[in-house]
Design an enzyme around this catalytic site. Structure first.
Site, PDB file in Angstrom:
ATOM      1  N   TRP A 257     -12.524  12.804   2.544  1.00 17.27           N
ATOM      2  CA  TRP A 257     -11.576  12.223   1.582  1.00 17.27           C
ATOM      3  C   TRP A 257     -11.578  13.024   0.270  1.00 17.27           C
ATOM      4  CZ3 TRP A 257     -12.375   6.133   2.030  1.00 17.27           C
ATOM      5  CH2 TRP A 257     -11.838   5.716   3.267  1.00 17.27           C
TER       6      TRP A 257
ATOM      7  N   GLU B 185       0.848  -1.184   0.000  1.00 14.80           N
ATOM      8  CA  GLU B 185       0.000   0.000   0.000  1.00 14.80           C
ATOM      9  C   GLU B 185       0.883   1.233   0.000  1.00 14.80           C
ATOM     10  OE1 GLU B 185      -3.340  -0.204   2.557  1.00 14.80           O
ATOM     11  OE2 GLU B 185      -3.466   1.955   2.776  1.00 14.80           O
ATOM     12  N   ARG B 186       0.643   2.097  -0.960  1.00 19.42           N
ATOM     13  CA  ARG B 186       1.447   3.312  -1.132  1.00 19.42           C
ATOM     14  C   ARG B 186       2.918   2.981  -1.329  1.00 19.42           C
ATOM     15  NH1 ARG B 186      -3.127   5.525  -2.494  1.00 19.42           N
ATOM     16  NH2 ARG B 186      -4.603   5.684  -0.773  1.00 19.42           N
TER      17      ARG B 186
ATOM     18  N   ASP C  14      -2.597  14.073   6.763  1.00 20.04           N
ATOM     19  CA  ASP C  14      -2.088  12.792   6.275  1.00 20.04           C
ATOM     20  C   ASP C  14      -0.890  12.955   5.365  1.00 20.04           C
ATOM     21  OD1 ASP C  14      -1.836  10.124   5.822  1.00 20.04           O
ATOM     22  OD2 ASP C  14      -3.495   9.962   4.428  1.00 20.04           O
TER      23      ASP C  14
ATOM     24  N   GLU D 177     -10.177   4.629   9.301  1.00 22.27           N
ATOM     25  CA  GLU D 177     -10.387   4.224   7.899  1.00 22.27           C
ATOM     26  C   GLU D 177     -10.955   2.815   7.796  1.00 22.27           C
ATOM     27  OE1 GLU D 177      -7.154   6.731   5.410  1.00 22.27           O
ATOM     28  OE2 GLU D 177      -6.376   4.912   6.308  1.00 22.27           O
TER      29      GLU D 177
ATOM     30  N   GLU E 278       3.884   9.108  -0.956  1.00 20.22           N
ATOM     31  CA  GLU E 278       2.484   9.006  -1.364  1.00 20.22           C
ATOM     32  C   GLU E 278       1.979  10.310  -1.971  1.00 20.22           C
ATOM     33  OE1 GLU E 278      -0.088   7.767   1.801  1.00 20.22           O
ATOM     34  OE2 GLU E 278      -1.925   8.010   0.616  1.00 20.22           O
TER      35      GLU E 278
ATOM     36  N   ARG F 240     -11.517  16.771  10.527  1.00 21.12           N
ATOM     37  CA  ARG F 240     -10.693  15.600  10.821  1.00 21.12           C
ATOM     38  C   ARG F 240      -9.419  15.984  11.569  1.00 21.12           C
ATOM     39  NH1 ARG F 240      -8.779  12.122   5.761  1.00 21.12           N
ATOM     40  NH2 ARG F 240      -6.661  11.887   6.537  1.00 21.12           N
TER      41      ARG F 240
END
Lengths: 719, 719
Positions: free
Chosen positions: A558, A183-184, A381, A307, A409, A352
């Protein structure tokens, strides 16, 4: 003999030119450039004596066997006698007790578990170059440092050097899935070949350990924080055990990610409630089994209630209750429970940005001693630039570690050269004003300000199966830089860039100046062409590749619109007392300064303020114009990086040159793409004219919105 | 000078020892072992003259720049003058017309498009070592052959050598998906980094082309036959174009897989009916666009109406109608349409074995000239051993190519050493008795028996991102061997094994004997411990890793029970006239011999016959006992391979040694697993006692059935 050597060295050079594929990383030992240093090294390598015997010393021996022939053209000689032919002494303080002076012994003792002392020791009239640690791993760190000094031309035979790391857990987090997707991850796939483990040991595992040890990294979490419970089954423990066995001589502890719902998924239970006796028993048994396989198992890393990951909230338990239950299972074995602060419930919060503090500040003091909360450098993030996370300084009785993202990322993935050290430096040096008026993030994380005993710096790995490990050659600089900062979070980016450049490209001073300039300019360049002036989270949907300021739909936080809040009047996220009030989570000194749009550093402006397009900036220009100029400046900087690089043609290895050259060409295109797409989009909202100073985009907004990237890497697999 | 050289060579040796990661494949140039040959090479490298200038000669120049320093310690010298210092002449027949004698010119002309002539040419009293082709690529092939002869010690300065390939399209089929997973790929992931193409050229692409050219491969299909239509979009064409540009100097043409339903998926049409004018127009336009990007595009490879892939049957059209429509689009550009014969409708046939013939024999003569039908070596699916496919010899006016599987889907994947050349040799040398009494599969495929003009040998690639390309070092031998057989399908496995071993491990005769023995025994060993006596398709479900004789459920002809048909009375698939009659698809000579269980070679026995467990074998033993002994013999052979390998410890490079050593340990375990699982399973059916001569398994059948392999690689992704 000298002629032989020169010829041989020339040959080695020419041979190595064929092999500059990047696999060797910063451990690509080459003939020592300085001739005096080379003859010193030659002599030292001719008589090496270990005061003991253990797997770490064997690892050192192997490293010297690898390094010496490449550096001097001769194999090293290991002596079985302490005196006579011996030139170098290697061992622990205890092992060397009889030959070290009292002051040396005190000095070394003060260096702690992982520190080392290096320098000349005179014994019975003869001088021995000596590297001592309190544990064998300290000796290993010292040897790597010594080799590095030979490669970078800074070795001084007569100087005493003492080093000890400021952070206890210097850790890589792999986001590697069991199916080898990452992932990433932008450097191919996972280097962990679970299928062929435990039977087959890829030599890469050993080289991975060497590379990490050489920069001080001493802990790795092998698996994705979006965890698969299967990693905790006996079959996988046997596989992880082999990796732990390989890493142990290099001083590296293995951690695994624990999926909170594992008691259900692999334990056959109906609940994962952390207060349920069966759940507690499951984790105790599972953890005991883990330690039977890996006696020095580091512990668990957990992403919970974030998430969509399962967590204690499902059972109306707090993060503390969840974390403490796991920590209790680990405690008898000396394990550590790392709990991520990157939490937000799947319901949309007002902002957030605030959620970590809302969740964790009330729990301050409620976590067990062996729990550490791992906090991302910023509250959102891993954006190209974020102000430091407000949790730093907001708790007093909670161990906090910092989490950086080495994998790029949001910073160009594997097609862009972005040296991340300046960004990390900016965060580490940020003043938190809490707990003391002079506190910094670094001071909290290393315990000097916070007083915490358990300390951690974690970095999300950028490592994959690509031959050069990181996809982009300069990704190696980020891995290197992260390691060096875990050792000493006060190092300057310039120093780190200089070290890495010398190890990677040699010591030519002209090359050095150019490469350092490119590296040190690269982060600000990326911020400018991606997210200047505090903009954030306006990248492409899902894959996060390229710009996507128009991204909307689905979960609000998001989307891009949630973060830039551009409308016909202005742009930016009001997080002051007139807005989401996220700013109030910082210290009063910061609140005071940053709530004023005139006082806040402009780099954070739109992070905290929603302002009119016509707002007057310090430059006297309007915000709209200033945004445009920043984007354009980013493109110009990228072009300058490229043109500077082009002057290195012929001056460095052609394979390295061509690799980076092609990628810089892509980077310039991507910088233009970011600038054009973002400015066209914001123009469609601001309705202001496109700044005349800036090159007009070739495509229109619809063109940029239409682009699709089905092969963009690093996407989370569907479970 | 000589001393320098020796020292330098020693150093090169010691350095290379650190780098034996397998990346260099059989092109890992080393100091020439034979000193006379080394001085000859030294002289030849000192004056190289090309009679022309083109990208292929540039590729040759680069190859010589790489090889010469490693082989002789000196850089090669390229001469700008034809005479004077020149030692080697390189060029085409036309370019050398003035210096070649008439007979030489005739000889060379007869070697065709890809052949080469190598030997001494005397001109004006001086001798030049000369490599000539009819096209530059012939020169390239000759140069690779020459370098190979230097590395393997077979070079003769005074000998004339003439070579030309027997097959026109010598082709690799990659089953690589656009997301970089590889179906049935066991060496990591796809080397095609579609995301970073077209901007970034991985040096691996060039090394891939070099490796292929060095063994004569001249065509590659980049994408999975389970195709994604997206590869035919303009974005992807631009990416494929870059690969084609890289491969072109190496004489390699790019093919792509065409998804039959692409007109619907990317063309916006409602049908993919091959007779629909819009569909025809779509393919014409798409193909024209392809040739604008890649002027020498090879053509399409199509899997249609097979395992769920779309095809002409959806529209009640034949395979011929489907193939011809695509072939018509390719024809104006000189492209070739390759249509796979591995078809079977999703409805279950009586015997899948028969379907290709049932479908294609009636279409004989109906395919366009530029269509070639690609037929797997056997009628089922790349099983450890299959009798040759009955389509060979069954058609007279249809171009047939053979498809082998280099990736070891059913032959140990990347954990087992199985040298596939003997298996391919067995198929190629199989007598088909049609069209002539002496016909063989090789003779049909190369056109000598069949008279077909368009010839093809395809191999499903075993290449991935692993540093050594193929996962298992000996996987390289299969790639190498496949290439050599495409050039000359009559080569012996022993010769190929000897060539590859010398190039990979050097010329030491003792090592050579041992390594060749391991290689040449390995296939029979695997057949024995996996599927002896004609058993087939009894591997694990889906991932095909390990044994699964109990596999049932789902589609019948994907299960093991369908193929072994074991019951309380006996075992085997009756394909004679009393059974499925698949045998009747062969020539009468074969039908006669094989329909008799006493006459058929025992290696094919259970492929065609269902026999009682108590059937008496040629050995006098019962079938049940003989099955057991074969399984046990397989295990013994695997152990012998391992023990032979262990005697190489210290005699070969330690990294290579250890790599293979670990994998052989796994192979022995997997051989035992196969034997134990299969015998326990068949025992549960036969109810016969477990043969007393054989080691009793540790686990019981339930244990073997319970094993799960969630991380087994090479699984088809879910679309």
């Amino acid at each position: 003999m000298k002629k032989y050597l020169i010829l041989a060295l020339l040959l080695i050079f020419s041979l190595q030119n064929f092999a500059k594929d990047g696999y060797e990383l910063w451990l690509d030992y080459r003939p020592i450039e300085n001739s005096i240093m080379r003859s010193e090294a030659d002599q030292l390598f001719s008589g090496i004596f270990f005061f003991g015997k253990n797997p770490t010393y064997e690892a050192i021996e192997k490293e010297l066997q690898l390094a010496a022939p490449k550096m001097t053209g001769k194999a090293p000689v290991f002596s079985s006698e302490r005196l006579n032919q011996t030139q170098i002494w290697l061992g622990t303080r205890e092992e060397l007790a009889q030959v070290l002076g009292l002051q040396n012994q005190i000095d070394i003792r003060n260096l702690g578990q992982d520190g080392y002392w290096m320098g000349p020791v005179v014994f019975q009239g003869k001088t021995y170059f000596t590297i001592v640690g309190n544990r064998p791993v300290g000796v290993l760190y010292g040897v790597f440092d010594w080799l590095k000094s030979l490669q970078s031309g800074s070795f001084d035979l007569n100087k005493v050097k003492m080093e000890s790391p400021k952070i206890q857990l210097r850790m890589l987090n792999h986001w590697d899935n069991l199916d080898r997707t990452v992932e990433r991850g932008y450097a191919g796939f996972s280097i962990w070949d679970w299928h062929r483990l435990p039977g087959y040991i890829d030599p890469r595992y050993i080289d991975y350990a060497r590379a990490n040890a050489s920069i001080g990294i001493n802990a790795v979490s092998l698996t994705n924080v979006n965890a698969n419970a299967r990693i905790l089954t006996s079959d996988f423990m046997k596989k992880a055990m082999v990796l732990a066995d390989i890493f142990r001589p290099y001083g590296i502890k293995v951690f695994l990610t624990a999926r909170f719902s594992a008691p259900i998924e692999i334990g056959g239970l109906k609940t994962a409630d952390p207060l349920d006796p069966e759940v507690i028993a499951f984790w105790k048994k599972k953890t005991d089994e883990m330690y039977q396989h890996i006696p020095d198992f580091g512990g668990y890393l957990v992403k919970a209630n974030s998430e969509g990951q399962p967590g204690p909230h499902e059972y109306q338990r707090t993060h503390a209750e969840g974390a403490n239950m796991l920590a209790a299972a680990l405690a008898p074995h000396g394990g550590v429970l790392i709990w991520r602060a990157f939490v937000y419930s799947h319901e949309i919060d007002e902002d957030r940005h605030k959620q970590a503090n809302l969740e964790f500040v009330p729990l301050d003091g409620k976590f067990r001693e062996n729990v550490i909360i791992q906090v991302k450098n910023g509250a959102i993030d891993f954006q190209p630039r974020e102000p430091f996370h407000p949790l730093f300084g907001a708790v007093k009785q909670t161990n906090l570690g910092v989490e950086f993202q080495i994998t790029q990322e949001y910073l160009g993935q594997a097609t862009q050269l972005v040296f991340l050290s300046p960004m990390w430096e900016e965060v580490l040096r940020s003043k938190t004003f809490r707990p003391t008026p002079t506190s910094t993030v670094a001071g909290i994380v290393d315990g000097s300000d916070s007083g915490q005993r358990l300390t951690l710096m974690a970095g999300v790995s950028n490592i994959g199966t690509d031959r050069n490990w990181t996809g982009h050659l300069f990704g190696q600089a980020n891995w290197y830089s992260f390691g060096r900062l875990t050792w000493d979070p006060y190092l300057s980016s310039e120093q780190i860039a200089e070290e890495w450049t010398k190890l990677t490209f040699g010591q030519n001073p002209e090359n050095l100046v150019k490469i350092k300039e490119i590296m040190l300019d690269s982060h600000e360049a990326a911020v400018n062409y991606m997210t200047p002036l505090g903009l954030h989270h306006i990248m492409g949907w899902d894959h996060h590749y390229g710009p996507g300021p128009w991204v909307t739909g689905g979960r609000a936080d998001w989307t891009a619109l949630y973060y830039h809040r551009a409308d016909s009047l202005g742009i930016g996220f009001d997080r002051t007392f007139t807005g989401s009030k996220a700013l109030e989570q910082y210290a009063p000194e910061i609140i005071r300064a940053w709530s004023d749009s005139e006082q806040i550093p402009e780099k954070y402006l739109l992070w905290f303020h929603h302002l009119s397009w016509d707002y007057t900036m310090k430059s006297g220009k309007t915000l709209w114009k200033e945004i445009g100029l920043h984007y354009d400046q980013g493109v110009k900087s990228a072009r300058k990086m490229k043109s500077t690089w082009e002057t290195l043609n012929g001056a460095i290895d052609p394979v390295q040159y061509s690799h980076v050259s092609q990628l810089l060409e892509i980077q310039v295109q991507e910088a233009e793409w970011w600038r054009n797409a973002c400015l066209l989009y914001f123009q469609s909202i601001s309705k202001r004219p496109f700044p005349s100073e800036i090159e007009q985009p070739e495509g229109d907004l619809e063109y940029y919105k239409s682009l699709r990237f089905p092969t963009a890497p690093g996407i989370r697999p569907k479970w």
